[in-house]
Motif scaffolding. Structure first.
Motif, PDB file in Angstrom:
ATOM      1  N   ALA A  50      63.204  78.911  56.855  1.00 49.75           N
ATOM      2  CA  ALA A  50      63.071  79.723  55.645  1.00 49.75           C
ATOM      3  C   ALA A  50      61.890  80.677  55.751  1.00 49.75           C
ATOM      4  O   ALA A  50      61.995  81.856  55.393  1.00 49.75           O
ATOM      5  CB  ALA A  50      62.908  78.821  54.426  1.00 49.75           C
ATOM      6  N   ALA A  51      60.758  80.177  56.249  1.00 51.38           N
ATOM      7  CA  ALA A  51      59.580  81.029  56.387  1.00 51.38           C
ATOM      8  C   ALA A  51      59.847  82.168  57.369  1.00 51.38           C
ATOM      9  O   ALA A  51      59.457  83.323  57.129  1.00 51.38           O
ATOM     10  CB  ALA A  51      58.387  80.198  56.848  1.00 51.38           C
ATOM     11  N   SER A  52      60.518  81.861  58.466  1.00 51.11           N
ATOM     12  CA  SER A  52      60.819  82.883  59.471  1.00 51.11           C
ATOM     13  C   SER A  52      61.774  83.936  58.921  1.00 51.11           C
ATOM     14  O   SER A  52      61.629  85.131  59.204  1.00 51.11           O
ATOM     15  CB  SER A  52      61.414  82.230  60.720  1.00 51.11           C
ATOM     16  N   TYR A  53      62.739  83.505  58.142  1.00 53.15           N
ATOM     17  CA  TYR A  53      63.681  84.453  57.548  1.00 53.15           C
ATOM     18  C   TYR A  53      62.969  85.348  56.534  1.00 53.15           C
ATOM     19  O   TYR A  53      63.294  86.538  56.414  1.00 53.15           O
ATOM     20  CB  TYR A  53      64.833  83.699  56.891  1.00 53.15           C
ATOM     21  N   MET A  54      62.000  84.790  55.824  1.00 53.04           N
ATOM     22  CA  MET A  54      61.207  85.598  54.891  1.00 53.04           C
ATOM     23  C   MET A  54      60.483  86.713  55.640  1.00 53.04           C
ATOM     24  O   MET A  54      60.480  87.874  55.229  1.00 53.04           O
ATOM     25  CB  MET A  54      60.188  84.704  54.172  1.00 53.04           C
ATOM     26  N   VAL A  55      59.874  86.369  56.765  1.00 52.30           N
ATOM     27  CA  VAL A  55      59.181  87.374  57.587  1.00 52.30           C
ATOM     28  C   VAL A  55      60.160  88.454  58.033  1.00 52.30           C
ATOM     29  O   VAL A  55      59.876  89.663  57.937  1.00 52.30           O
ATOM     30  CB  VAL A  55      58.525  86.694  58.805  1.00 52.30           C
ATOM     31  N   GLU A  56      61.313  88.030  58.512  1.00 55.93           N
ATOM     32  CA  GLU A  56      62.320  88.968  59.006  1.00 55.93           C
ATOM     33  C   GLU A  56      62.807  89.901  57.898  1.00 55.93           C
ATOM     34  O   GLU A  56      62.921  91.126  58.089  1.00 55.93           O
ATOM     35  CB  GLU A  56      63.495  88.177  59.580  1.00 55.93           C
ATOM     36  N   MET A  57      63.095  89.331  56.735  1.00 58.60           N
ATOM     37  CA  MET A  57      63.627  90.120  55.633  1.00 58.60           C
ATOM     38  C   MET A  57      62.629  91.151  55.114  1.00 58.60           C
ATOM     39  O   MET A  57      62.979  92.302  54.841  1.00 58.60           O
ATOM     40  CB  MET A  57      64.056  89.198  54.487  1.00 58.60           C
ATOM     41  N   VAL A  58      61.384  90.751  54.978  1.00 59.35           N
ATOM     42  CA  VAL A  58      60.362  91.672  54.464  1.00 59.35           C
ATOM     43  C   VAL A  58      60.176  92.835  55.421  1.00 59.35           C
ATOM     44  O   VAL A  58      60.095  94.004  55.004  1.00 59.35           O
ATOM     45  CB  VAL A  58      59.038  90.926  54.221  1.00 59.35           C
ATOM     46  N   GLY A  59      60.113  92.549  56.712  1.00 56.33           N
ATOM     47  CA  GLY A  59      59.960  93.618  57.688  1.00 56.33           C
ATOM     48  C   GLY A  59      61.132  94.580  57.682  1.00 56.33           C
ATOM     49  O   GLY A  59      60.960  95.801  57.737  1.00 56.33           O
ATOM     50  N   ALA A  60      62.354  94.037  57.590  1.00 60.74           N
ATOM     51  CA  ALA A  60      63.541  94.884  57.605  1.00 60.74           C
ATOM     52  C   ALA A  60      63.661  95.703  56.331  1.00 60.74           C
ATOM     53  O   ALA A  60      63.981  96.897  56.368  1.00 60.74           O
ATOM     54  CB  ALA A  60      64.785  94.026  57.798  1.00 60.74           C
ATOM     55  N   MET A  61      63.396  95.091  55.182  1.00 63.18           N
ATOM     56  CA  MET A  61      63.556  95.781  53.907  1.00 63.18           C
ATOM     57  C   MET A  61      62.520  96.882  53.706  1.00 63.18           C
ATOM     58  O   MET A  61      62.765  97.870  53.013  1.00 63.18           O
ATOM     59  CB  MET A  61      63.484  94.777  52.755  1.00 63.18           C
ATOM     60  N   ILE A 264      60.092  94.223  47.148  1.00 68.91           N
ATOM     61  CA  ILE A 264      60.578  93.741  48.441  1.00 68.91           C
ATOM     62  C   ILE A 264      60.277  92.255  48.595  1.00 68.91           C
ATOM     63  O   ILE A 264      61.148  91.471  48.995  1.00 68.91           O
ATOM     64  CB  ILE A 264      59.968  94.565  49.586  1.00 68.91           C
ATOM     65  N   LEU A 265      59.058  91.839  48.274  1.00 68.85           N
ATOM     66  CA  LEU A 265      58.705  90.426  48.397  1.00 68.85           C
ATOM     67  C   LEU A 265      59.555  89.562  47.468  1.00 68.85           C
ATOM     68  O   LEU A 265      60.055  88.499  47.868  1.00 68.85           O
ATOM     69  CB  LEU A 265      57.223  90.216  48.088  1.00 68.85           C
ATOM     70  N   ARG A 266      59.728  90.015  46.241  1.00 71.28           N
ATOM     71  CA  ARG A 266      60.494  89.219  45.282  1.00 71.28           C
ATOM     72  C   ARG A 266      61.956  89.111  45.718  1.00 71.28           C
ATOM     73  O   ARG A 266      62.542  88.026  45.694  1.00 71.28           O
ATOM     74  CB  ARG A 266      60.392  89.819  43.882  1.00 71.28           C
ATOM     75  N   ASN A 267      62.548  90.215  46.098  1.00 71.61           N
ATOM     76  CA  ASN A 267      63.957  90.186  46.484  1.00 71.61           C
ATOM     77  C   ASN A 267      64.179  89.509  47.831  1.00 71.61           C
ATOM     78  O   ASN A 267      65.212  88.857  48.030  1.00 71.61           O
ATOM     79  CB  ASN A 267      64.529  91.600  46.470  1.00 71.61           C
TER      80      ASN A 267
END
Length: 361
Positions: A50-61, A264-267
């Motif tokens: 979950a933490a890794s996906y959060m990192v990935e999503m924030v960078g991409a978004m 971005i962080l919230r979504n």
């Protein structure tokens, strides 16, 4: 004492040197990097996922304009020190389970799981549509935190044991790992309850320092290797029917972010919750079959043990009602739960019963 002022001027763990070892947020060419400390070792199934996906999503978004530098336990602070590190501004955000921090305030239990609480769907119903997020923020204001949910493991298992639990009396004297208010419930049943970080659990169980433990569920538990040192596995538990994870941000850092970066962080955190829950549920069945193939005996607690869990849970919850914020959070949560359950029981719950009756499974 002003909690926020105290934390900002105190060093983590009482050492002034600790604060100097942590780097300030990075700024370069309009980009921003947030340092995220987490409670999970790298590679831990479900939780680090979950933490890794959060990192990935924030960078991409953000197209790389907002990035997260993820730190495992021991790289900056210990697994259970992340709350104070972020609260004091020594790190920008954390990824953890908020019920680890009931020592700061018992209301934080509701932002992970409480005994006989909500399923994953019911928790998100409350959080996003029943006032839960606003209460997370109200509680976080005390500790200089902006709360975000980022992950949910779904219903967690009752735990790993060296021997079967035939009555509630079998918990008396048992050395057992269970965090949050669930751990206090087992304490009322006589267990010696410990809150040990995930990275230390295998060794504690194999050495005999623990007689049993709960972790997450088949997918995560299999990867942790608990089946190598214990063979009795209770698949349903009272303590965490839908366990949320948190990616909370230092409030001063949050307020300094642009509205776009806040969004971005919230979504991203909402996306993580959905993605990680589905990942876990998609893999638990196959993982459970592999555990059983390795000789693990899967059981359910008897009704009289569940009744003992329920009685002790009510006592634990009522003991915190003298705290105004806890009472406010509990009232909001239970109202939302009643509203959700009234429909779920008549729709999804009944449908699943009929599907199993008609088709089997």
């Amino acid at each position: 004492m002003d909690r926020r002022s105290f934390l900002k001027t105190s060093a983590l763990g009482g050492s002034a040197a600790a604060a100097t070892t942590l780097a300030a947020p990075a700024y370069a060419q309009g980009k921003r990097t947030l340092t995220m400390v987490q409670s999970w070792p790298r590679g831990f199934a479900v939780l680090d996922d979950a933490a890794s996906y959060m990192v990935e999503m924030v960078g991409a978004m953000s197209d790389g304009q907002l990035t997260i530098d993820k730190k495992a336990p021991g790289e900056l602070v210990g697994a259970l020190e992340v709350f104070d590190a972020v609260s004091s501004g020594q790190a920008d955000m954390y990824h953890s389970a908020d019920y680890y921090f009931i020592g700061q305030h018992p209301g934080y239990a509701y932002f992970t799981a409480v005994p006989f609480g909500g399923t994953a769907q019911e928790v998100t119903n409350w959080y996003y549509h029943g006032g839960g997020e606003e209460l997370h923020d109200e509680l976080g204001e005390i500790f200089n935190l902006k709360g975000l949910l980022a992950g949910n493991s779904g219903s967690q298992s009752g735990g790993w044991f060296r021997k079967e639990i035939n009555s509630a009396a079998d918990f008396n004297g048992l050395k057992f790992r269970m965090p949050g208010l669930g751990g206090k419930v087992l304490g009322k049943l006589g267990a010696s309850v410990q809150n040990i970080p995930g990275g230390e659990l295998y060794q504690a169980l194999s050495s005999g320092a623990l007689d049993g433990l709960e972790w997450v569920g088949p997918m995560a538990d299999e990867r942790a290797g608990f089946q190598e040192v214990a063979k009795v596995y209770y698949t349903a538990g009272f303590h965490e029917p839908g366990s949320a994870l948190a990616a909370s941000v230092n409030l001063d850092v949050w307020n300094d972010l642009t509205p776009q970066h806040q969004a971005i962080l919230r979504n991203a955190s909402m996306a993580v919750t959905h993605y990680q829950l589905s990942e876990t549920l998609a893999n638990n069945g196959a993982a459970l079959a592999r555990l059983q193939a390795q000789g693990v005996k899967t059981l359910q607690f008897s009704d009289d043990v569940w009744d003992a869990f329920g009685k002790a849970s009510a006592e634990v919850m009522d003991e915190n009602m003298g705290d105004e914020i806890f009472a406010k959070i509990r009232g909001s949560f239970e109202e939302s739960l009643a509203n959700s359950a009234s429909w779920i029981n008549k729709s999804d719950g009944y449908y699943v019963q009929q599907r199993i009756r008609v088709l089997g499974g």
